[in-house]
Design a protein around this motif. Structure first.
Motif, PDB file in Angstrom:
ATOM      1  N   ALA A 141       6.931  -2.093  11.378  1.00  0.00           N
ATOM      2  CA  ALA A 141       6.175  -3.270  11.807  1.00  0.00           C
ATOM      3  C   ALA A 141       6.579  -3.611  13.228  1.00  0.00           C
ATOM      4  O   ALA A 141       7.736  -3.442  13.606  1.00  0.00           O
ATOM      5  CB  ALA A 141       6.456  -4.459  10.888  1.00  0.00           C
TER       6      ALA A 141
ATOM      7  N   SER B  48      -2.655  -5.668   9.564  1.00  0.00           N
ATOM      8  CA  SER B  48      -2.312  -6.507  10.705  1.00  0.00           C
ATOM      9  C   SER B  48      -2.374  -7.962  10.289  1.00  0.00           C
ATOM     10  O   SER B  48      -3.144  -8.335   9.406  1.00  0.00           O
ATOM     11  CB  SER B  48      -3.286  -6.285  11.862  1.00  0.00           C
ATOM     12  OG  SER B  48      -3.159  -4.991  12.375  1.00  0.00           O
TER      13      SER B  48
ATOM     14  N   LEU C  98       7.913  -9.529   4.566  1.00  0.00           N
ATOM     15  CA  LEU C  98       8.237  -9.361   5.983  1.00  0.00           C
ATOM     16  C   LEU C  98       8.528 -10.741   6.548  1.00  0.00           C
ATOM     17  O   LEU C  98       7.690 -11.646   6.449  1.00  0.00           O
ATOM     18  CB  LEU C  98       7.073  -8.707   6.734  1.00  0.00           C
ATOM     19  CG  LEU C  98       7.262  -8.469   8.227  1.00  0.00           C
ATOM     20  CD1 LEU C  98       8.415  -7.488   8.487  1.00  0.00           C
ATOM     21  CD2 LEU C  98       5.971  -7.944   8.855  1.00  0.00           C
TER      22      LEU C  98
ATOM     23  N   HIS D 231       1.678  -5.919  13.398  1.00  0.00           N
ATOM     24  CA  HIS D 231       0.999  -4.716  12.921  1.00  0.00           C
ATOM     25  C   HIS D 231       1.988  -3.896  12.101  1.00  0.00           C
ATOM     26  O   HIS D 231       3.139  -3.730  12.496  1.00  0.00           O
ATOM     27  CB  HIS D 231       0.472  -3.893  14.098  1.00  0.00           C
ATOM     28  CG  HIS D 231      -0.436  -4.674  14.991  1.00  0.00           C
ATOM     29  ND1 HIS D 231      -1.765  -4.840  14.721  1.00  0.00           N
ATOM     30  CD2 HIS D 231      -0.184  -5.370  16.119  1.00  0.00           C
ATOM     31  CE1 HIS D 231      -2.322  -5.587  15.661  1.00  0.00           C
ATOM     32  NE2 HIS D 231      -1.378  -5.924  16.522  1.00  0.00           N
ATOM     33  N   VAL D 232       1.518  -3.365  10.964  1.00  0.00           N
ATOM     34  CA  VAL D 232       2.370  -2.565  10.075  1.00  0.00           C
ATOM     35  C   VAL D 232       1.759  -1.177   9.947  1.00  0.00           C
ATOM     36  O   VAL D 232       0.550  -1.033   9.746  1.00  0.00           O
ATOM     37  CB  VAL D 232       2.503  -3.228   8.683  1.00  0.00           C
ATOM     38  CG1 VAL D 232       3.405  -2.397   7.783  1.00  0.00           C
ATOM     39  CG2 VAL D 232       3.040  -4.651   8.811  1.00  0.00           C
TER      40      VAL D 232
END
Length: 139
Positions: free
Chosen positions: A78, A102, A124, A90-91
């Motif tokens: 990420a 995103s 996250l 963004h991943v």
């Protein structure tokens, strides 16, 4: 005398330099046993120390403020973008760098200073810069 040493005992360890390359920021993170991720301008470099090869992921926007990796779910990467405008996250999959998703509206108006995956990769955490200075956790 028997069993008595003269002076302090020192232990030495030899270290050997394996690879040297330039980086744009102070952050470097291993994403697996032999691949290290570093930021180079508006991109992330994934350097395989065994194969001595690199892959690059171009960042969206005008720059990358921070990144994080996770070995969970086959490996994820990420990164947060810098402005103009509100930052985004963004991943990507580590295996082939395909976009997994995103987050355009992440609650930070100016910037994101840190990212961290939970151990299982399901969450996250995002730390926003001033004026919010918040910790956000997203799924």
């Amino acid at each position: 005398g028997r069993g008595v040493s003269e002076g302090p005992t020192t232990m030495t360890t030899s270290l050997e330099v394996q690879n040297i390359f330039g980086v744009a920021s102070g952050c470097a993170e291993y994403c697996d046993a032999h691949t290290v991720v570093t930021q180079v301008g508006n991109a992330l470099r994934l350097y395989d120390a065994n194969a001595r090869t690199a892959r690059f992921l171009a960042g969206a926007g005008t720059g990358i403020s921070c990144f994080a990796t996770s070995p969970a779910n086959g490996g994820m990467l990420a990164y947060a973008t810098k402005g103009p405008g509100a930052p985004a996250v963004h991943v990507h999959a580590l295996a082939d760098l395909t976009a997994l998703g995103s987050l355009e509206e992440c609650g930070a108006s100016v910037g994101i200073s840190a990212l961290a995956f939970s151990r299982d990769g399901k969450l996250l955490a995002l730390a926003s810069t001033a004026p919010e200075r918040r910790l956000l956790v997203v799924r």
